[in-house]
Design an enzyme around this catalytic site. Structure first.
Site, mmCIF file in Angstrom:
data_model
loop_
_atom_site.group_PDB
_atom_site.id
_atom_site.type_symbol
_atom_site.label_atom_id
_atom_site.label_comp_id
_atom_site.label_asym_id
_atom_site.label_seq_id
_atom_site.Cartn_x
_atom_site.Cartn_y
_atom_site.Cartn_z
ATOM 1 N N GLY A 91 0.830 -1.192 0.000
ATOM 2 C CA GLY A 91 0.000 0.000 0.000
ATOM 3 C C GLY A 91 0.870 1.248 0.000
ATOM 4 O O GLY A 91 2.053 1.210 0.345
ATOM 5 N N CYS A 92 0.274 2.367 -0.367
ATOM 6 C CA CYS A 92 1.054 3.604 -0.472
ATOM 7 C C CYS A 92 1.521 4.091 0.893
ATOM 8 O O CYS A 92 2.713 4.367 1.101
ATOM 9 C CB CYS A 92 0.261 4.678 -1.210
ATOM 10 S SG CYS A 92 -1.414 4.970 -0.591
ATOM 11 N N TYR A 93 0.610 4.216 1.859
ATOM 12 C CA TYR A 93 1.011 4.639 3.199
ATOM 13 C C TYR A 93 1.997 3.651 3.845
ATOM 14 O O TYR A 93 3.016 4.066 4.404
ATOM 15 C CB TYR A 93 -0.204 4.801 4.107
ATOM 16 C CG TYR A 93 -1.113 5.958 3.789
ATOM 17 C CD1 TYR A 93 -0.674 7.274 3.906
ATOM 18 C CD2 TYR A 93 -2.438 5.749 3.405
ATOM 19 C CE1 TYR A 93 -1.519 8.341 3.651
ATOM 20 C CE2 TYR A 93 -3.288 6.812 3.148
ATOM 21 C CZ TYR A 93 -2.830 8.106 3.275
ATOM 22 O OH TYR A 93 -3.677 9.160 3.021
ATOM 23 N N PRO A 94 1.728 2.340 3.796
ATOM 24 C CA PRO A 94 2.686 1.403 4.372
ATOM 25 C C PRO A 94 4.065 1.467 3.727
ATOM 26 O O PRO A 94 5.067 1.191 4.390
ATOM 27 C CB PRO A 94 2.023 0.037 4.144
ATOM 28 C CG PRO A 94 0.561 0.334 4.143
ATOM 29 C CD PRO A 94 0.455 1.650 3.429
ATOM 30 N N THR A 95 4.124 1.815 2.433
ATOM 31 C CA THR A 95 5.427 1.928 1.784
ATOM 32 C C THR A 95 6.304 2.946 2.510
ATOM 33 O O THR A 95 7.471 2.690 2.814
ATOM 34 C CB THR A 95 5.260 2.316 0.307
ATOM 35 O OG1 THR A 95 4.605 1.245 -0.387
ATOM 36 C CG2 THR A 95 6.605 2.586 -0.349
#
Length: 309
Positions: A113-117
């Site tokens: 995911g973008c935030y987890p990245t």
């Protein structure tokens, strides 16, 4: 012979960005369904079985359905949804964190995911090295461009230009939490405060650290040095090594597509506090750029081919 590639969900935001990055690449022979065929299960099943690699740019339930349709085929899959990010049998598609070999040898790869990245790039290497405690109750403050919410949120922001800031996930329990906790090796899920701003793309992820309250934690210089060492070989992730922070970090409404990520470690003058910050494009390293990077690795191609760095 060209690699047969099928993008299931090619008309969505992530799918369109992936296709843009594949322009002019002769290594791939793209299997394309017209609008009517995309809605027919039989046509999708045929395309999934005909492909060497399929990229799923679908909502979670539809992605699970696509995996079912591909059952029995030799097709390798990259899933850009959140359906399989902590699922057994799936490689987590963050090569800088899990290692390139796991992705290169996997049949099933789940795109981060973008935030987890951003969160994992900042926290996972430091927890792994024992420089941050795995049992700390981390918090994450993050803002993203509205394209991360898909077509519905894009339409809302474009039709309601008076929206200046949209905080969400206020009931906690965001779907990214399991991914953050699992792949950072944390005892507790972080408290996550996401928001959307009126920019099409771009993202800042901020992890505050009260160093003086953490019994087992390195100092700011050691945290920065560890991140520099971890990402030293990466052509995608860069760590800012300046000890003096910039005056500001900006997201721009006219930002161009970008598949890199920049990490920062900021510390207070007395060393009692720090902020770990990641800046990336939610549609780049946070989605489509990561899918292309994983695709290249799976196909034994230079991993940055087609990326916008």
């Amino acid at each position: 012979m060209a690699i047969r590639l099928f993008i299931d969900g090619a008309a969505g935001t992530t799918g369109l960005e992936i296709r843009a990055r594949l322009q002019g690449r002769s290594e791939f022979d793209l299997i394309v369904l017209d609008e009517a065929q995309r809605k027919h299960e039989s046509a999708r099943r045929e395309a999934l079985h005909a492909a060497d690699i399929a990229i799923l740019c679908l909502p979670d339930d539809a992605a699970r359905d696509a995996v079912r349709l591909a059952d029995g085929a030799a097709t390798r899959i990259i899933d850009a949804s959140s359906a399989h990010r902590v699922a057994k049998g799936w490689a987590y598609g963050f090569p800088e964190i899990v290692g390139h070999e796991k992705i290169a040898n996997a049949k099933l790869v789940s795109n981060p995911g973008c935030y987890p990245t951003g969160f994992l790039a900042l926290v996972a290497p430091l927890v792994q090295e024992g420089l941050l405690p795995a049992d700390w109750p981390f918090t994450v403050n993050a803002v993203s461009g509205y394209s991360g919410g898909g077509n519905a949120l894009i339409d809302r922001f474009q039709s309601e230009p008076q929206i200046a800031y949209r905080a969400y996930g206020l009931g906690l329990g965001h779907k990214h939490l399991a991914e953050m906790q699992t792949h950072a090796g944390l005892r507790h899920a972080p408290v996550f405060s996401p928001a959307v701003v009126p920019a099409h793309r771009g993202m800042v992820v901020d992890v505050p650290l009260p160093l003086s309250a953490m019994s087992a934690c390195a100092d700011v210089a050691s945290l920065r040095a560890a991140l520099v060492a971890h990402f030293e070989a990466s052509a995608v992730v860069r760590v800012d090594m300046a000890e003096m922070p910039p005056a500001e970090l900006l997201l721009r409404t006219d930002a161009a597509p970008w598949d890199g990520m920049r990490l920062y470690v900021f510390g207070s003058a007395d060393g009692s506090q720090a902020r770990l910050v990641a800046r990336l494009d939610n549609l780049g390293k946070g989605a489509s750029g990561a899918a292309i990077q994983n695709l290249n690795i799976m196909c034994s191609l230079p991993e940055t081919t087609g990326l916008r760095l």
